[in-house]
Enzyme design. Structure first.
Site, PDB file in Angstrom:
ATOM      1  NE  ARG A  87      26.087   3.203  50.415  1.00 14.85           N
ATOM      2  CZ  ARG A  87      26.279   1.974  50.852  1.00 14.85           C
ATOM      3  NH1 ARG A  87      26.655   1.760  52.091  1.00 14.85           N
ATOM      4  NH2 ARG A  87      26.087   0.929  50.037  1.00 14.85           N
ATOM      5  N   GLY A 110       0.743  -1.251   0.000  1.00 12.97           N
ATOM      6  CA  GLY A 110       0.000   0.000   0.000  1.00 12.97           C
ATOM      7  C   GLY A 110       0.772   1.300   0.000  1.00 12.97           C
ATOM      8  CG  ASP A 118       6.143  -4.488  10.860  1.00 16.73           C
ATOM      9  OD1 ASP A 118       5.345  -5.300  10.366  1.00 16.73           O
ATOM     10  OD2 ASP A 118       6.788  -3.664  10.189  1.00 16.73           O
ATOM     11  N   GLY A 140      47.617  17.505  31.038  1.00 13.20           N
ATOM     12  CA  GLY A 140      47.185  16.343  30.270  1.00 13.20           C
ATOM     13  C   GLY A 140      45.837  15.811  30.700  1.00 13.20           C
ATOM     14  CG  HIS A 171      44.765   8.462  35.812  1.00  9.42           C
ATOM     15  ND1 HIS A 171      45.084   7.720  34.697  1.00  9.42           N
ATOM     16  CD2 HIS A 171      45.856   9.222  36.090  1.00  9.42           C
ATOM     17  CE1 HIS A 171      46.329   7.991  34.327  1.00  9.42           C
ATOM     18  NE2 HIS A 171      46.813   8.909  35.142  1.00  9.42           N
ATOM     19  CE  LYS A 183      14.792 -21.828   7.789  1.00  8.81           C
ATOM     20  NZ  LYS A 183      13.599 -22.465   8.404  1.00  8.81           N
ATOM     21  CB  THR A 237       3.553  -9.308   3.131  1.00  9.84           C
ATOM     22  OG1 THR A 237       3.844  -9.151   4.529  1.00  9.84           O
ATOM     23  CG2 THR A 237       3.685  -7.963   2.427  1.00  9.84           C
ATOM     24  NE  ARG A 248      34.281   7.136  54.575  1.00  4.83           N
ATOM     25  CZ  ARG A 248      33.918   7.303  53.316  1.00  4.83           C
ATOM     26  NH1 ARG A 248      34.008   8.484  52.745  1.00  4.83           N
ATOM     27  NH2 ARG A 248      33.459   6.289  52.616  1.00  4.83           N
TER      28      ARG A 248
END
Length: 524
Positions: A520, A37, A128, A310, A281, A140, A69, A448
């Site tokens: 935390r 269509g 679909d 850097g 880093h 396939k 189809t 810590r």
């Protein structure tokens, strides 16, 4: 048998991009076109001769296009193995035509559910049925069928047909078949995830499948002996992302560049004022928020000048000329910069003035007002960990002062900034900030108190009057003792330790104001 010459093509697509060029190229190669269509109407409007699939099958489109189809005359012509006499006899007995090329892309389900206010009924109509069936059948039977599922393939398909006298090679068809099954797998995954949300499974469905598209292969991974690639999430364009950013200058991005650029942008995305983060880093060695981007950049680079050499920068505004001038000062070296965009003046400065002008990677991320990506995942041996991203705001109505000393307005402003930075530093995380500027960070330590000592050492003689943020509670008062000796007078932390009372008592003895947030921010 040799690759069959393409006599007929079946075309049924939702995305009409480039379709007229493909169809015209097929017609010029003498290939008959059959279509459904909307696609047929479009092709006819382009002046092309098209056979109506309904006339061929003798069965009309029905049920508002749901049935088009799904017919033996169609699927027989796709699934027939042309090197088998019994298959060919079946074609002849039933008058079934072969389709050596199938071009199908699917209803826009993902785009539909992404729309504001879409209803379940509207979403379901974009699931679909015939399209995936055609794609799978052709995939396939790729020994004989060329399956085309993306407009990006059209040019290569036409070139193959021209080069191979109306045929395509088996190797080419295999590649297209692989892409076709990836296409339907991703499509089905999107539908399954949507249904999981509709049925109450929420963010974490019973099965979790990753269907990402390879963006590019990288030179190497974290180290030169490791291979690597970057993959894009299906809906990555919806979020501010380094993966979808435009590279405006510089060498190709490395694995570590991408990691650091992502970390840099994650920090500044949460800042409402102009902000700059400096990453080394994967941890911030500098960060600042100010009324102007240039000032924020100066302060961020001054946070830890040695480590900033850097480094990777994240910027939550359009990079302007004044900010670019800051980075063009002699002695500075920047590997990469991610920003919302770059003004023409800034782009000119950064690509012509510094010694590193040719190599610096400049990444335009686009609109940063979009919500951040909602989840994260980490691979572990034998599995994967998935969680909601730590992007929610911490409601200040849940914060409370637990000490006799109350923080000043200035300290509160700095603690808000420190708390945002802290969530992006590797645990155990301690950050020291003053004037909305990161002075020192202790990251990734096993205790810590070690992180506290490292942050103090980084801050140096600038520390007087700074505030301290900790991503999790203090198990003992020893960190408080180190902080007071260094000149810290305000602390923000989640609270929740069995030794909270001892920590609060230590703050009261030293005249330190302390705030508990109740949440935390571990970052392992």
């Amino acid at each position: 048998m040799e690759s069959p010459k393409i006599q007929r093509a079946l075309i049924s697509v939702s995305d009409k991009t480039g379709l007229d060029t493909l169809a015209r190229g097929l017609a010029e190669a003498g290939i008959e076109i059959y279509s459904t269509g909307g696609t047929r109407t479009y092709l006819e409007s382009q002046g092309l001769q098209v056979h109506d699939i309904s006339e061929y099958t003798g069965f009309p489109e029905m049920m508002d296009g749901r049935l088009k189809t799904l017919h033996p005359n169609v699927f027989g012509g796709i699934l027939a193995r042309l090197d088998r006499d019994d298959d060919c006899q079946g074609l002849a007995e039933h008058g079934i035509l072969t389709f050596e090329l199938v071009c199908v892309n699917l209803y826009p389900f993902a785009a539909t559910i992404a729309k504001e206010g879409v209803t379940p009924a509207e979403a379901i109509e974009k699931i679909d049925i015939g399209g995936p069936s055609l794609v799978r059948a052709a995939g396939k039977n790729h020994r004989f069928i060329t399956i085309v599922t993306n407009p990006s393939q059209y040019e290569a398909v036409l070139e193959e047909i021209r080069t191979h006298d109306g045929s395509t090679t088996l190797e080419f068809r295999q590649k297209l078949a692989a892409a076709a099954f990836e296409h339907t797998a991703q499509y089905d995954r999107t539908i399954a995830d949507w249904f999981a949300c509709q049925t109450g499974e929420g963010d974490f469905p019973q099965t979790f499948s990753l269907t990402f598209t390879r963006q590019e292969e990288l030179r190497y991974g974290e180290n030169p002996h490791q291979k690597a690639a970057v993959y894009k999430a299906p809906d990555a364009e919806k979020y501010p992302s380094i993966v979808t950013a435009r590279q405006l200058n510089g060498k190709e991005l490395s694995y570590n560049n991408l990691m650091d650029l992502d970390a840099a942008m994650s920090i500044v995305l949460r800042c409402k004022n102009p902000a700059v983060s400096v990453i080394k880093h994967n941890n911030p060695c500098g960060a600042a928020e100010a009324e102007s981007l240039a000032i924020a950049c100066e302060r961020a680079m001054a946070g830890d000048p040695l480590s900033a050499f850097g480094s990777i920068l994240g910027i939550n505004r359009v990079m302007d000329a004044e900010t670019a001038k800051v980075l063009c000062e002699p002695g500075l070296f920047v590997e990469a910069i991610a920003a919302e965009d770059f003004s023409p003046e800034a782009l000119e400065l950064l690509t012509t003035v510094p010694k590193w002008r040719k190599n610096v990677r400049l990444m335009a991320v686009g609109d940063l007002s979009r919500k951040p990506f909602p989840w994260t995942c980490r691979w572990i041996e034998g599995g994967i960990l998935v969680q909601n991203a730590d992007v929610l705001d911490d409601p200040e109505e849940d914060w409370h002062v637990v000490t006799k000393c109350v923080p000043t307005d200035k300290q509160m402003e700095d603690m808000r900034f420190a708390w945002e930075i802290c969530r992006f530093v590797k645990s155990n995380a301690i950050v020291l900030c003053k004037d909305r500027m990161l002075l020192g960070a202790g990251a990734g330590q096993m205790s810590r108190v070690d992180s506290v000592e490292i942050a103090i050492e980084k801050a140096g003689d600038r520390i007087a009057g700074a505030v301290l943020a900790s991503d999790a509670f203090f198990p003992f008062p020893d960190s408080i003792e180190h902080a007071q000796k260094a000149g810290i007078r305000a602390i923000i932390q989640p609270g929740g330790s069995k030794n909270d009372d001892a920590v609060i008592d230590a703050c009261d003895r030293f005249g330190i104001a302390m705030l508990f947030t109740g949440r935390r921010h571990f970052r392992h």
